[in-house]
Write a protein that holds these residues in place. Sequence first.
Motif, short mmCIF file in Angstrom:
data_model
loop_
_atom_site.label_atom_id
_atom_site.label_comp_id
_atom_site.label_asym_id
_atom_site.label_seq_id
_atom_site.Cartn_x
_atom_site.Cartn_y
_atom_site.Cartn_z
N THR A 12 0.84 -1.20 0.00
CA THR A 12 0.00 0.00 0.00
C THR A 12 0.87 1.25 0.00
N SER A 13 0.30 2.32 -0.50
CA SER A 13 1.01 3.59 -0.53
C SER A 13 0.78 4.28 0.81
N ARG A 14 1.84 4.34 1.60
CA ARG A 14 1.75 4.98 2.92
C ARG A 14 2.83 6.04 3.03
N PRO A 15 2.60 7.09 3.83
CA PRO A 15 3.66 8.06 4.06
C PRO A 15 4.80 7.42 4.85
N ARG A 16 5.98 7.74 4.52
CA ARG A 16 7.16 7.19 5.19
C ARG A 16 8.07 8.33 5.65
N PRO A 17 7.67 9.08 6.68
CA PRO A 17 8.45 10.25 7.10
C PRO A 17 9.84 9.90 7.62
N VAL A 18 9.99 8.78 8.30
CA VAL A 18 11.31 8.42 8.83
C VAL A 18 12.25 8.08 7.68
N ARG A 19 11.76 7.36 6.71
CA ARG A 19 12.58 7.00 5.55
C ARG A 19 13.00 8.25 4.78
N ILE A 20 12.08 9.19 4.62
CA ILE A 20 12.39 10.43 3.90
C ILE A 20 13.43 11.24 4.67
N ALA A 21 13.23 11.39 5.98
CA ALA A 21 14.17 12.15 6.80
C ALA A 21 15.56 11.51 6.78
N ALA A 22 15.61 10.19 6.91
CA ALA A 22 16.91 9.50 6.88
C ALA A 22 17.58 9.66 5.53
N SER A 23 16.81 9.65 4.46
CA SER A 23 17.39 9.84 3.13
C SER A 23 17.97 11.23 2.97
N ILE A 24 17.28 12.23 3.47
CA ILE A 24 17.76 13.61 3.36
C ILE A 24 19.03 13.80 4.18
N VAL A 25 19.01 13.35 5.44
CA VAL A 25 20.18 13.50 6.30
C VAL A 25 21.35 12.70 5.74
N GLY A 26 21.09 11.49 5.29
CA GLY A 26 22.16 10.68 4.69
C GLY A 26 22.73 11.32 3.45
N GLY A 27 21.87 11.88 2.61
CA GLY A 27 22.33 12.55 1.40
C GLY A 27 23.18 13.77 1.70
N LEU A 28 22.74 14.58 2.67
CA LEU A 28 23.52 15.76 3.05
C LEU A 28 24.87 15.37 3.65
N THR A 29 24.87 14.35 4.48
CA THR A 29 26.12 13.89 5.09
C THR A 29 27.07 13.35 4.03
N ALA A 30 26.54 12.59 3.08
CA ALA A 30 27.38 12.08 1.99
C ALA A 30 27.91 13.22 1.13
N LEU A 31 27.09 14.22 0.86
CA LEU A 31 27.52 15.38 0.09
C LEU A 31 28.66 16.10 0.80
N LEU A 32 28.51 16.33 2.10
CA LEU A 32 29.57 16.98 2.87
C LEU A 32 30.85 16.16 2.85
#
Length: 104
Positions: A12-32
């Motif tokens: 089912t299509s459900r909101p995944r706020p933890v997954r989204i937040a972890a992706s953003i933080v992980g992406g920023l950390t990898a970029l840095l």
Amino acid sequence: MTTPTTPSPASTSRPRPVRIAASIVGGLTALLAGLVGSGLLTTVQGDALTGIITAAVAALGAFGYVITTERKVTPITDPRDHAGRPLVPADTPATGETGEPLDL
């Protein structure tokens, strides 16, 4: 054996706020890390930016927790329902003047 009638949670299509937040933080950390590794940022600058990201995530997490849970908690000092009506205790067994249950 019965077959479930509802779709599985994974399908089912459900909101995944933890997954989204972890992706953003992980992406920023990898970029840095990439910017520091390539020499565009110094190690001190990278550490400072990582600290800012960590502080922002902690603050957003705390505010998010308060916002989502506050609506689900009934204050003890002034309990009310969603319509603003005061909540009262459910019916209790009949008691005598001493507070002891009556023998009926």
